[in-house]
Design a protein around this motif. Sequence first.
Motif, mmCIF file in Angstrom:
data_model
loop_
_atom_site.group_PDB
_atom_site.id
_atom_site.type_symbol
_atom_site.label_atom_id
_atom_site.label_comp_id
_atom_site.label_asym_id
_atom_site.label_seq_id
_atom_site.Cartn_x
_atom_site.Cartn_y
_atom_site.Cartn_z
ATOM 1 N N ILE A 661 -59.556 42.803 27.042
ATOM 2 C CA ILE A 661 -59.319 44.231 26.752
ATOM 3 C C ILE A 661 -58.621 44.391 25.407
ATOM 4 O O ILE A 661 -58.173 43.422 24.798
ATOM 5 N N GLY A 662 -58.504 45.619 24.971
ATOM 6 C CA GLY A 662 -57.774 45.917 23.738
ATOM 7 C C GLY A 662 -58.421 45.256 22.532
ATOM 8 O O GLY A 662 -59.625 44.988 22.503
ATOM 9 N N ASP A 663 -57.608 44.951 21.537
ATOM 10 C CA ASP A 663 -58.119 44.349 20.296
ATOM 11 C C ASP A 663 -58.803 43.020 20.549
ATOM 12 O O ASP A 663 -59.660 42.590 19.782
ATOM 13 N N CYS A 664 -58.387 42.369 21.605
ATOM 14 C CA CYS A 664 -58.959 41.077 21.978
ATOM 15 C C CYS A 664 -60.479 41.216 22.176
ATOM 16 O O CYS A 664 -61.255 40.346 21.798
ATOM 17 N N ALA A 665 -60.881 42.344 22.779
ATOM 18 C CA ALA A 665 -62.307 42.563 23.052
ATOM 19 C C ALA A 665 -62.954 43.356 21.927
ATOM 20 O O ALA A 665 -64.026 43.017 21.437
ATOM 21 N N GLU A 666 -62.288 44.429 21.539
ATOM 22 C CA GLU A 666 -62.864 45.315 20.526
ATOM 23 C C GLU A 666 -61.722 45.970 19.754
ATOM 24 O O GLU A 666 -61.074 46.890 20.263
ATOM 25 N N PRO A 667 -61.446 45.471 18.566
ATOM 26 C CA PRO A 667 -60.302 46.014 17.833
ATOM 27 C C PRO A 667 -60.404 47.522 17.625
ATOM 28 O O PRO A 667 -61.481 48.052 17.333
ATOM 29 N N GLY A 668 -59.305 48.184 17.836
ATOM 30 C CA GLY A 668 -59.256 49.643 17.656
ATOM 31 C C GLY A 668 -57.828 50.044 17.381
ATOM 32 O O GLY A 668 -57.014 49.230 16.956
ATOM 33 N N LYS A 669 -57.523 51.295 17.689
ATOM 34 C CA LYS A 669 -56.156 51.761 17.489
ATOM 35 C C LYS A 669 -55.469 51.850 18.851
ATOM 36 O O LYS A 669 -56.041 51.458 19.869
ATOM 37 N N LEU A 670 -54.282 52.424 18.850
ATOM 38 C CA LEU A 670 -53.512 52.481 20.096
ATOM 39 C C LEU A 670 -54.296 53.200 21.197
ATOM 40 O O LEU A 670 -54.284 52.783 22.361
ATOM 41 N N LEU A 671 -54.974 54.268 20.830
ATOM 42 C CA LEU A 671 -55.709 55.045 21.833
ATOM 43 C C LEU A 671 -56.723 54.171 22.573
ATOM 44 O O LEU A 671 -56.802 54.184 23.803
ATOM 45 N N GLU A 672 -57.461 53.383 21.821
ATOM 46 C CA GLU A 672 -58.497 52.549 22.441
ATOM 47 C C GLU A 672 -57.848 51.450 23.292
ATOM 48 O O GLU A 672 -58.341 51.110 24.367
ATOM 49 N N ALA A 673 -56.732 50.909 22.798
ATOM 50 C CA ALA A 673 -56.060 49.833 23.536
ATOM 51 C C ALA A 673 -55.557 50.355 24.880
ATOM 52 O O ALA A 673 -55.789 49.749 25.936
ATOM 53 N N THR A 674 -54.882 51.504 24.849
ATOM 54 C CA THR A 674 -54.330 52.061 26.085
ATOM 55 C C THR A 674 -55.456 52.382 27.063
ATOM 56 O O THR A 674 -55.372 52.081 28.257
ATOM 57 N N ALA A 675 -56.517 52.975 26.537
ATOM 58 C CA ALA A 675 -57.640 53.347 27.414
ATOM 59 C C ALA A 675 -58.255 52.112 28.049
ATOM 60 O O ALA A 675 -58.573 52.105 29.243
ATOM 61 N N SER A 676 -58.404 51.043 27.279
ATOM 62 C CA SER A 676 -59.080 49.881 27.868
ATOM 63 C C SER A 676 -58.205 49.245 28.942
ATOM 64 O O SER A 676 -58.702 48.791 29.971
ATOM 65 N N GLY A 677 -56.884 49.252 28.735
ATOM 66 C CA GLY A 677 -55.985 48.722 29.769
ATOM 67 C C GLY A 677 -56.068 49.561 31.031
ATOM 68 O O GLY A 677 -56.159 49.045 32.152
ATOM 69 N N PHE A 678 -56.062 50.863 30.849
ATOM 70 C CA PHE A 678 -56.092 51.805 31.976
ATOM 71 C C PHE A 678 -57.388 51.645 32.771
ATOM 72 O O PHE A 678 -57.384 51.458 33.986
ATOM 73 N N LEU A 679 -58.505 51.697 32.049
ATOM 74 C CA LEU A 679 -59.805 51.698 32.737
ATOM 75 C C LEU A 679 -60.078 50.352 33.409
ATOM 76 O O LEU A 679 -60.640 50.295 34.505
ATOM 77 N N THR A 680 -59.650 49.280 32.764
ATOM 78 C CA THR A 680 -59.890 47.961 33.366
ATOM 79 C C THR A 680 -59.090 47.811 34.654
ATOM 80 O O THR A 680 -59.618 47.373 35.682
ATOM 81 N N ALA A 681 -57.821 48.202 34.588
ATOM 82 C CA ALA A 681 -56.983 48.012 35.782
ATOM 83 C C ALA A 681 -57.406 48.926 36.927
ATOM 84 O O ALA A 681 -57.127 48.645 38.089
#
Length: 684
Positions: A661-681
Amino acid sequence: MAKLTKLFEPIRVGNLELKNRIKMPAMAVSPPEAEEAVISRLKYFYAEKAKGGVAIIGISCTATRLIEDPMLGLYDDRFIKGLAELTAAIHTHGAKAYAQIGVGYCWAFGDGPVEIVGPSGVSLSGRPGTPFRLGGPREPTMPRALTLDEIHAMVETYGDSARRVREAGFDAVEVIASVGYIIAQFLSPLTNKRDDEYGGSLENRMRLLLEIVENMKAKAGSDYTYTCRLSGSDLLEGGYTADDTAEMARILEKAGIHEIDVMSGWHNAPVPIIQTDVPQGAWAYLAAAVKKAVGIPVAAGTQIQDVLVAERVLAEGKADLVYMARALLADPELPNKAKEGRLADIRPCMNCCRCIEASDGPPIYCSVNARLSREHEYPVETPAAESKRVLVVGGGPAGIEASRVAALRGHKVTLCDHAPRLGGLLVLAAVTNRRIGNVVEYLDRLVKSLPIELRLNTAVTPALLDEMEPDIVVLAAGGMAPTLDVPGSRRANVLNHRDLKELLAGRGFKKGGIGQRMLSNLGALFVRFFYEPSLIRWMLRFGFPFKKRVAVIGGGFAGCELAVTLVERGKKVSIIEESQRIGNDVGIVHRWVWMKQLREAGAKLETGARVVEITDKGVRIEKDGSIELVEADSVVLAGGLEPNTELAEELSGKGTVVYAIGDCAEPGKLLEATASGFLTAQKI
Ligand SMILES: Cc1cc2nc3c(=O)[nH]c(=O)nc-3n(C[C@H](O)[C@H](O)[C@H](O)COP(=O)(O)O)c2cc1C
Ligand code: SF4
């Protein structure tokens, strides 16, 4: 604990008794879907805000057929039913609701096209178009001057809309006459050049607004509650001042308006208004000027996210209410938390303005609140069917959000990071962005308040995995530092984000001569124990870790933000960017401010430039077919990150379920990082 007594005093506005002084202003958030779908989404959106304890919530509507814009329609009776569902959702949770009859720069008469119109066909820039598309056509054109018949038709339309607002169960109706939209253009001598009864004197310039108020009262009733949004000043050379606005407010009070919301300048004012560096409460003086002139309640706002500042504005008598837009997007529960004295639990808005930038094409999302606009899908964290052992690798925003949601859903979460503190790249970003420090501190408190096993200074090794035997591994270890395959790119004077992150994690550079290594180790040691972004910002004035002349390679968001921080600290900065545009991924709200700062500080902005070599003299670039030297003592590689697939590949053979998730999967900004953590969990 700070007492927030004023903020939670009830107040009367027109016929309404508000339970506290916090107002959520109207925000254009309607997603581009069919009406029923929009309403069923927005019911959850507004219910969540109402549950959070705010006194009154605004909904952004339009009186005219601006179908491409994110406002809800009020131009036909068929909208009443859907709007009534929204007001019911808000009322169920104890808040009041008002509709803002908004309009941007456009109007559609009858079945005619959506046209950009104004009092006089004047555009302030002398060019077609407006700074925001809201209410504007996709292809900007010069505004067309409204005819008298059209003005009269607009007045009637506002009245009809107000009647629908009341029928839909709203408690009040608001007219927006601020920020440079059509009605504001009538108010301003800069844009209103008419020589009929709608132009000239203040009385004439206010005629449209006053006729609208009168028409609304005739159609929605004189026993209803009416509010108005004004810009305290347009903040434009030769425009209207706080005194002029105070006079307008006085006239509006006489006309039967029950409350005035004081905004700051127009959208095209050449002044930062809502950007990160604008101090909290900076615009309260504009509300104070209006408050002195009228007896009705006045709301202050814009850049008030801190409840202590909100309380102070009220306690100092500058306003009777505060409106909070972004603060309530970031944390709808802000009022309840503030009332209970849980200030440290309030999720801070970082002023990134991603929400505003998305309001041209919602749904809007928030960098710190991933549930925003997803309330209908994820109203609460639902318990997982089976509690699993979840190992989260990386304590940046994506990893923290995944840990938070997984823990709330009943999983046994272990969060590991090899750094000595939580935050990941935010720890570095907090140095260049003052508002991120609050977010890092909040996230740290959050993790420690939840049943999450936190292991800092811990590298995730195969041995650790064998010991922990997780059912699920969530990889949130951040992206790979950009590399540059040119001679000299590994020189000691070249730093990338990984070097800087390591430094902030308390580890010195592994490159350079003995002097540089010693200095970096000392600096790292200091930072390890005294991490304080403002202190590090101050240290940047000196030669560590950047010397006097800095070349930033990569003119995207990270490069620009770093460059602005460095020029503010007296460095001579050059930005080298391959594309033709510096700050291409910087949003509309911040880009012009940063570019102005960089230009005024004399930063060299090299676009269309390819790096050929890095030497001890600086960076050699190829531009327009010739080779040039950009002189620099320090060089920073600030290009975009790359996905980090190493660990995922290592784990893939072990039979563990792995999510990157996050930059590890697809680098982005804070918004994308938070969203990927939220949606994955949510799906574990
Ligand atoms: C996503 C978004 C949409 C907005 N849309 C509107 C709108 O339709 N009408 C309006 O008067 N203000 C609108 N605003 C401005 C806010 O009401 C508010 O005045 C502004 O965000 C400054 O307040 P803040 O510092 O509390 O965010 C919008 C703001 C945001 C963040
Ligand atoms: S997107 Fe950014 S500015 Fe908007 S509410 Fe969230 S944190 Fe604040």
